[in-house]
Design a protein around this motif. Structure first.
Motif, PDB file in Angstrom:
ATOM      1  N   SER A 107       0.850  -1.191   0.000  1.00 11.29           N
ATOM      2  CA  SER A 107       0.000   0.000   0.000  1.00 11.29           C
ATOM      3  C   SER A 107       0.882   1.237   0.000  1.00 11.29           C
ATOM      4  CB  SER A 107      -0.936   0.005   1.214  1.00 11.29           C
ATOM      5  OG  SER A 107      -0.194  -0.016   2.420  1.00 11.29           O
ATOM      6  N   PHE A 108       0.296   2.364  -0.428  1.00  8.01           N
ATOM      7  CA  PHE A 108       1.116   3.568  -0.571  1.00  8.01           C
ATOM      8  C   PHE A 108       0.249   4.823  -0.580  1.00  8.01           C
ATOM      9  CE2 PHE A 108      -0.065   1.969  -4.719  1.00  8.01           C
ATOM     10  CZ  PHE A 108      -0.552   3.090  -5.368  1.00  8.01           C
ATOM     11  N   ILE A 109       0.912   5.947  -0.321  1.00  7.99           N
ATOM     12  CA  ILE A 109       0.336   7.278  -0.488  1.00  7.99           C
ATOM     13  C   ILE A 109       1.211   7.992  -1.512  1.00  7.99           C
ATOM     14  CG2 ILE A 109      -0.299   9.453   0.612  1.00  7.99           C
ATOM     15  CD1 ILE A 109      -1.852   7.246   1.816  1.00  7.99           C
ATOM     16  N   ALA A 110       0.584   8.633  -2.490  1.00  3.65           N
ATOM     17  CA  ALA A 110       1.347   9.323  -3.528  1.00  3.65           C
ATOM     18  C   ALA A 110       0.810  10.729  -3.725  1.00  3.65           C
ATOM     19  CB  ALA A 110       1.281   8.545  -4.841  1.00  3.65           C
TER      20      ALA A 110
ATOM     21  N   LYS B 201      -7.006  12.714 -12.647  1.00  3.43           N
ATOM     22  CA  LYS B 201      -7.183  13.282 -11.309  1.00  3.43           C
ATOM     23  C   LYS B 201      -8.559  12.893 -10.752  1.00  3.43           C
ATOM     24  CE  LYS B 201      -5.510  17.325 -10.434  1.00  3.43           C
ATOM     25  NZ  LYS B 201      -5.262  18.791 -10.344  1.00  3.43           N
ATOM     26  N   GLY B 202      -8.551  12.481  -9.489  1.00  2.00           N
ATOM     27  CA  GLY B 202      -9.799  12.128  -8.818  1.00  2.00           C
ATOM     28  C   GLY B 202     -10.391  10.799  -9.239  1.00  2.00           C
ATOM     29  N   ALA B 203      -9.603   9.961  -9.926  1.00  2.00           N
ATOM     30  CA  ALA B 203     -10.145   8.707 -10.461  1.00  2.00           C
ATOM     31  C   ALA B 203     -10.087   7.580  -9.433  1.00  2.00           C
ATOM     32  CB  ALA B 203      -9.374   8.297 -11.708  1.00  2.00           C
ATOM     33  N   ASN B 204     -11.103   6.728  -9.456  1.00  2.00           N
ATOM     34  CA  ASN B 204     -11.090   5.464  -8.717  1.00  2.00           C
ATOM     35  C   ASN B 204     -10.881   4.363  -9.753  1.00  2.00           C
ATOM     36  OD1 ASN B 204     -11.769   6.922  -6.418  1.00  2.00           O
ATOM     37  ND2 ASN B 204     -13.950   6.556  -6.674  1.00  2.00           N
ATOM     38  N   LYS B 205      -9.736   3.718  -9.705  1.00  2.00           N
ATOM     39  CA  LYS B 205      -9.392   2.768 -10.756  1.00  2.00           C
ATOM     40  C   LYS B 205      -8.886   1.456 -10.175  1.00  2.00           C
ATOM     41  CE  LYS B 205     -10.137   5.472 -14.336  1.00  2.00           C
ATOM     42  NZ  LYS B 205     -11.146   5.157 -15.377  1.00  2.00           N
ATOM     43  N   ALA B 206      -9.041   0.391 -10.970  1.00  2.00           N
ATOM     44  CA  ALA B 206      -8.506  -0.924 -10.615  1.00  2.00           C
ATOM     45  C   ALA B 206      -7.889  -1.524 -11.873  1.00  2.00           C
ATOM     46  CB  ALA B 206      -9.610  -1.827 -10.073  1.00  2.00           C
ATOM     47  N   TYR B 207      -6.603  -1.865 -11.796  1.00  2.00           N
ATOM     48  CA  TYR B 207      -5.893  -2.417 -12.944  1.00  2.00           C
ATOM     49  C   TYR B 207      -5.356  -3.800 -12.590  1.00  2.00           C
ATOM     50  CZ  TYR B 207      -5.943   2.437 -14.533  1.00  2.00           C
ATOM     51  OH  TYR B 207      -6.339   3.698 -14.905  1.00  2.00           O
ATOM     52  N   VAL B 208      -5.601  -4.764 -13.463  1.00  2.00           N
ATOM     53  CA  VAL B 208      -5.151  -6.135 -13.231  1.00  2.00           C
ATOM     54  C   VAL B 208      -3.830  -6.365 -13.949  1.00  2.00           C
ATOM     55  CG1 VAL B 208      -5.688  -8.574 -13.552  1.00  2.00           C
ATOM     56  CG2 VAL B 208      -7.513  -6.968 -12.991  1.00  2.00           C
ATOM     57  N   HIS B 209      -2.870  -6.931 -13.218  1.00  2.00           N
ATOM     58  CA  HIS B 209      -1.583  -7.307 -13.809  1.00  2.00           C
ATOM     59  C   HIS B 209      -1.194  -8.667 -13.255  1.00  2.00           C
ATOM     60  CE1 HIS B 209       2.426  -7.326 -15.346  1.00  2.00           C
ATOM     61  NE2 HIS B 209       2.995  -7.166 -14.161  1.00  2.00           N
ATOM     62  N   GLU B 210      -1.167  -9.666 -14.152  1.00  2.00           N
ATOM     63  CA  GLU B 210      -0.858 -11.040 -13.764  1.00  2.00           C
ATOM     64  C   GLU B 210      -1.810 -11.487 -12.648  1.00  2.00           C
ATOM     65  OE1 GLU B 210       3.325 -10.980 -12.935  1.00  2.00           O
ATOM     66  OE2 GLU B 210       3.871 -10.877 -15.063  1.00  2.00           O
TER      67      GLU B 210
ATOM     68  N   ASN C 233      -2.259 -10.047  -9.711  1.00  2.00           N
ATOM     69  CA  ASN C 233      -2.548  -8.975  -8.756  1.00  2.00           C
ATOM     70  C   ASN C 233      -3.438  -7.900  -9.361  1.00  2.00           C
ATOM     71  OD1 ASN C 233      -0.720 -10.080  -6.738  1.00  2.00           O
ATOM     72  ND2 ASN C 233       0.934  -9.392  -8.070  1.00  2.00           N
ATOM     73  N   CYS C 234      -4.039  -7.117  -8.465  1.00  2.00           N
ATOM     74  CA  CYS C 234      -4.861  -5.991  -8.886  1.00  2.00           C
ATOM     75  C   CYS C 234      -4.343  -4.729  -8.192  1.00  2.00           C
ATOM     76  CB  CYS C 234      -6.328  -6.235  -8.526  1.00  2.00           C
ATOM     77  SG  CYS C 234      -7.458  -5.097  -9.353  1.00  2.00           S
ATOM     78  N   PHE C 235      -4.152  -3.664  -8.977  1.00  2.00           N
ATOM     79  CA  PHE C 235      -3.647  -2.388  -8.474  1.00  2.00           C
ATOM     80  C   PHE C 235      -4.836  -1.436  -8.316  1.00  2.00           C
ATOM     81  CE2 PHE C 235      -0.157  -4.558 -10.258  1.00  2.00           C
ATOM     82  CZ  PHE C 235       1.030  -4.018  -9.780  1.00  2.00           C
ATOM     83  N   TYR C 236      -5.067  -0.986  -7.088  1.00  2.00           N
ATOM     84  CA  TYR C 236      -6.204  -0.111  -6.792  1.00  2.00           C
ATOM     85  C   TYR C 236      -5.712   1.310  -6.519  1.00  2.00           C
ATOM     86  CZ  TYR C 236      -8.814  -4.449  -6.108  1.00  2.00           C
ATOM     87  OH  TYR C 236      -9.408  -5.670  -6.279  1.00  2.00           O
ATOM     88  N   PHE C 237      -6.454   2.289  -7.050  1.00  2.00           N
ATOM     89  CA  PHE C 237      -6.104   3.698  -6.868  1.00  2.00           C
ATOM     90  C   PHE C 237      -7.350   4.483  -6.475  1.00  2.00           C
ATOM     91  CE2 PHE C 237      -3.074   1.837  -9.715  1.00  2.00           C
ATOM     92  CZ  PHE C 237      -1.852   2.415  -9.388  1.00  2.00           C
ATOM     93  N   LEU C 238      -7.209   5.292  -5.429  1.00  2.00           N
ATOM     94  CA  LEU C 238      -8.304   6.151  -4.975  1.00  2.00           C
ATOM     95  C   LEU C 238      -7.792   7.587  -4.960  1.00  2.00           C
ATOM     96  CD1 LEU C 238     -11.177   6.436  -3.747  1.00  2.00           C
ATOM     97  CD2 LEU C 238     -10.109   6.180  -1.506  1.00  2.00           C
ATOM     98  N   GLY C 239      -8.305   8.408  -5.867  1.00  2.00           N
ATOM     99  CA  GLY C 239      -7.842   9.785  -5.962  1.00  2.00           C
ATOM    100  C   GLY C 239      -8.865  10.768  -5.433  1.00  2.00           C
TER     101      GLY C 239
ATOM    102  N   GLU D 109      -9.796  15.410  -5.719  1.00  2.00           N
ATOM    103  CA  GLU D 109      -9.617  16.589  -6.557  1.00  2.00           C
ATOM    104  C   GLU D 109      -8.227  17.194  -6.414  1.00  2.00           C
ATOM    105  OE1 GLU D 109     -11.716  17.449  -8.862  1.00  2.00           O
ATOM    106  OE2 GLU D 109     -12.928  15.749  -8.234  1.00  2.00           O
ATOM    107  N   GLY D 110      -7.512  16.801  -5.357  1.00  2.00           N
ATOM    108  CA  GLY D 110      -6.151  17.291  -5.170  1.00  2.00           C
ATOM    109  C   GLY D 110      -5.139  16.368  -5.822  1.00  2.00           C
ATOM    110  N   GLU D 111      -3.915  16.382  -5.291  1.00  2.00           N
ATOM    111  CA  GLU D 111      -2.838  15.581  -5.862  1.00  2.00           C
ATOM    112  C   GLU D 111      -2.658  14.247  -5.159  1.00  2.00           C
ATOM    113  OE1 GLU D 111      -0.952  16.322  -8.541  1.00  2.00           O
ATOM    114  OE2 GLU D 111      -2.219  18.080  -8.854  1.00  2.00           O
ATOM    115  N   VAL D 112      -3.271  14.093  -3.980  1.00  2.00           N
ATOM    116  CA  VAL D 112      -3.036  12.887  -3.178  1.00  2.00           C
ATOM    117  C   VAL D 112      -3.779  11.693  -3.772  1.00  2.00           C
ATOM    118  CG1 VAL D 112      -3.342  11.801  -0.921  1.00  2.00           C
ATOM    119  CG2 VAL D 112      -2.636  14.197  -1.077  1.00  2.00           C
ATOM    120  N   VAL D 113      -3.047  10.587  -3.890  1.00  2.00           N
ATOM    121  CA  VAL D 113      -3.625   9.323  -4.363  1.00  2.00           C
ATOM    122  C   VAL D 113      -3.266   8.245  -3.353  1.00  2.00           C
ATOM    123  CG1 VAL D 113      -3.648   7.579  -6.180  1.00  2.00           C
ATOM    124  CG2 VAL D 113      -3.412   9.998  -6.778  1.00  2.00           C
ATOM    125  N   VAL D 114      -4.265   7.500  -2.919  1.00  2.00           N
ATOM    126  CA  VAL D 114      -4.047   6.365  -2.025  1.00  2.00           C
ATOM    127  C   VAL D 114      -4.199   5.100  -2.854  1.00  2.00           C
ATOM    128  CG1 VAL D 114      -4.755   5.228   0.104  1.00  2.00           C
ATOM    129  CG2 VAL D 114      -5.056   7.692  -0.145  1.00  2.00           C
ATOM    130  N   GLY D 115      -3.287   4.156  -2.680  1.00  2.00           N
ATOM    131  CA  GLY D 115      -3.363   2.949  -3.497  1.00  2.00           C
ATOM    132  C   GLY D 115      -2.894   1.720  -2.762  1.00  2.00           C
TER     133      GLY D 115
END
Length: 226
Positions: A3-6, A34-43, A45-51, A53-59
């Motif tokens: 998990s990460f904060i970006a 910006k502000g997107a809620n996304k889920a990307y599948v790779h092999e 695993n699934c990569f989740y992103f919660l954005g 209106e600002g610059e902060v993204v939690v994933g």
């Protein structure tokens, strides 16, 4: 798992098994709307992103078997804590670790998901497979458009399948009704043939005999002389 904060495309703090996740995360962050809620599948695993209106993204990165609702519940909880504590670096790593442990408890997860009514907007987040994207170096937007187009085609195919099924059901119903009518007609003809062969075409053989004519009246007996 990870998990990460970006902020923008820069990772501020991360925790978990890195493997080659950081490179993939940075690539996605560089193109994430910006502000997107996304889920990307790779092999596997699934990569989740919660954005926002600002610059902060939690994933986070988790196994594909994890439900979208669980992943986004985790991200929303982390985002809330990050906003409250403004944690950075090693300090917030402990928060990430604690929340990852907390969300590994299924009962705890179910409680959190039930409480977070706003999660309704992420239940249907589309999972986009990025395996080919990483191989070819394509843009995320192109792949998302292709995935959305495929989903629309799938919905159209489902609708056509339902219409075809309904049409076939109606045709089957009409065929059954016609078959029942034919069987009824055959049985009726068969019964009439037997009836005519036994009773004749005018049904005279099966008609009751005519009633006997009434007897003439008998004279009254003579009165006795005694």
């Amino acid at each position: 798992m990870y998990s990460f904060i970006a902020s923008g495309a820069d990772l501020l703090v991360a925790h978990g098994q890195k493997e080659n996740f950081e490179d993939i995360v940075k690539k996605i962050l560089g193109e994430l709307p910006k502000g997107a809620n996304k889920a990307y599948v790779h092999e596997a695993n699934c990569f989740y992103f919660l954005g926002d209106e600002g610059e902060v993204v939690v994933g986070c990165v988790a196994a594909k078997e994890l439900r979208n609702t669980t992943a986004f519940a985790f991200l929303k909880e982390v985002k809330k804590l990050y906003g409250e504590e403004k944690g950075e670096g090693k300090k917030f790593k402990k928060v990430l670790k604690k929340q990852m442990e907390r969300f590994s408890n299924e009962k705890e997860v179910n409680k959190i998901v039930a409480i977070q009514e706003e999660l309704e907007d992420v239940k249907n987040v589309m999972r986009v497979n990025i395996d080919k994207l990483l191989e070819r170096g394509d843009k995320l937007s192109t792949l998302e458009d292709q995935t959305a187009s495929l989903e629309m085609e799938a919905l159209g195919f489902k609708k056509r399948s339902q219409e075809l099924h309904r049409s076939m059901w109606c045709a089957s119903l009409r065929m059954k009704a016609l078959l029942a009518f034919i069987i009824l007609a055959i049985v009726t003809v068969f019964v009439l043939v037997i009836l005519f062969s036994v009773c004749g075409t005018t049904m005279q053989k099966c008609s009751p005999p005519p009633p006997a004519p009434p007897l003439p009246p008998q004279p009254a007996p003579a009165p006795s002389k005694f």
